[in-house]
Motif scaffolding. Structure first.
Motif, PDB file in Angstrom:
ATOM      1  N   LEU B  48       0.841  -1.219   0.106  1.00 12.06           N
ATOM      2  CA  LEU B  48       0.026   0.027  -0.010  1.00 12.06           C
ATOM      3  C   LEU B  48       0.801   1.300   0.121  1.00 12.06           C
ATOM      4  O   LEU B  48       2.044   1.068   0.304  1.00 12.06           O
ATOM      5  N   LEU B  56      -5.992   6.947   6.430  1.00  9.22           N
ATOM      6  CA  LEU B  56      -6.230   5.630   6.652  1.00  9.22           C
ATOM      7  C   LEU B  56      -6.140   4.966   4.916  1.00  9.22           C
ATOM      8  O   LEU B  56      -6.903   5.213   4.311  1.00  9.22           O
ATOM      9  N   LYS B  58      -5.658   1.400   2.698  1.00  7.51           N
ATOM     10  CA  LYS B  58      -6.154   0.196   2.641  1.00  7.51           C
ATOM     11  C   LYS B  58      -5.050  -0.241   1.364  1.00  7.51           C
ATOM     12  O   LYS B  58      -5.022   0.203   0.387  1.00  7.51           O
ATOM     13  N   GLU B  64      -3.685  -2.646   6.384  1.00 11.17           N
ATOM     14  CA  GLU B  64      -3.963  -1.198   5.936  1.00 11.17           C
ATOM     15  C   GLU B  64      -3.253  -0.388   6.999  1.00 11.17           C
ATOM     16  O   GLU B  64      -2.450  -1.071   7.839  1.00 11.17           O
ATOM     17  N   GLU B  66      -1.947   3.505   8.676  1.00 13.15           N
ATOM     18  CA  GLU B  66      -2.552   4.835   9.050  1.00 13.15           C
ATOM     19  C   GLU B  66      -1.283   5.945   9.217  1.00 13.15           C
ATOM     20  O   GLU B  66      -0.259   5.619   9.935  1.00 13.15           O
ATOM     21  N   LYS B  78      -3.132  -5.713  10.294  1.00 15.53           N
ATOM     22  CA  LYS B  78      -3.891  -6.697   9.721  1.00 15.53           C
ATOM     23  C   LYS B  78      -4.599  -7.281  10.812  1.00 15.53           C
ATOM     24  O   LYS B  78      -4.209  -7.802  11.891  1.00 15.53           O
TER      25      LYS B  78
END
Lengths: 116, 117
Positions: B48, B56, B58, B64, B66, B78
């Motif tokens: 990502l 945030l 994904k 994901e 932040e 995760k």
């Protein structure tokens, strides 16, 4: 769909020998990079190129030379190999698209080099 | 100059448990942020990236992350890991705006995740 291809995959060199690592990409990317990966240190940039015929030094360039005579190829040379150059070498490429970057770098499978 | 610190070199975790990999960075300019995954004997694959907008992000495979600008962090999470998530994970940054200089990445030292059954 090959992406980024590195040759060779493995190599053992004696101290003082020379060799060239070849990176080829078929995505028409402008930018290409050579990184080395060492345990606990992540990947460190050796040299990079922002276009055909151009090269620049990265974080750890000493002992290496590069050339980019064709857009799709980026060569990494070791003129006189040293044990400190034992590492895994990764080539990567990325595109530049207008005013907005395509910022994803695509990596090859790596070349594991041992210098004895 | 930039630097990236991954606070854990190894993270053992049981299958189906959550995992968080921590990443902090320092930079004098605004940066883009990335997480890459390296499976054994393979190259790196992008999980990502954060470029702008929602903090945030994904990614693939249920991951994901932040972005926290005030804490200069970009932690990866995760909620439930699988055996197949066993790999090494790298956090990386690149300068914004250095178009002529290429999208050079500065990597952290990596975090090895070992998922146990």
């Amino acid at each position: 769909n090959a992406g980024v291809t590195q040759t060779p995959k493995f190599r053992v060199l004696k101290t003082g020998q020379s060799m060239t690592l070849l990176c080829a990409q078929d995505m028409n990317h402008e930018y290409m990079y050579w990184y080395r990966q060492d345990p606990g240190m992540g990947l460190r940039l050796i040299h990079y190129s922002v276009g055909e015929g151009t090269t620049a030094k990265g974080e750890v360039p000493d002992g290496y030379n590069v050339s980019r005579l064709k857009k799709q190829n980026f060569l990494l040379g070791l003129e006189s190999a040293a044990p400190s150059q034992t590492s895994v070498y990764f080539c990567a490429s990325s595109a530049r698209q207008g005013e907005v970057w395509n910022t994803e770098a695509f990596f090859g499978q790596g070349t594991r080099l041992t210098v004895v | 100059a930039q630097s990236v610190t991954q606070l854990d070199s190894q993270v053992p975790v049981f299958e189906e448990a959550p995992v968080e990999l921590r990443c902090n960075y320092s930079s004098s300019v605004s940066v883009y942020l990335f997480w890459y995954v390296q499976y054994p004997n393979q190259g790196l694959q992008l999980l990502l990236k954060y470029l702008s907008g929602s903090t945030l992000v994904k990614g693939i495979n249920g991951f994901e992350a932040e972005f926290n600008k005030s804490q200069t962090s970009f932690h990866l999470r995760k909620p439930s890991v699988h055996i197949s998530d066993t790999a090494e994970y790298f956090c990386a940054v690149s300068d914004q705006g250095w178009m002529a200089a290429g999208n050079k990445l500065t990597f952290g030292g990596g975090t090895r995740v070992l998922v146990k059954p």
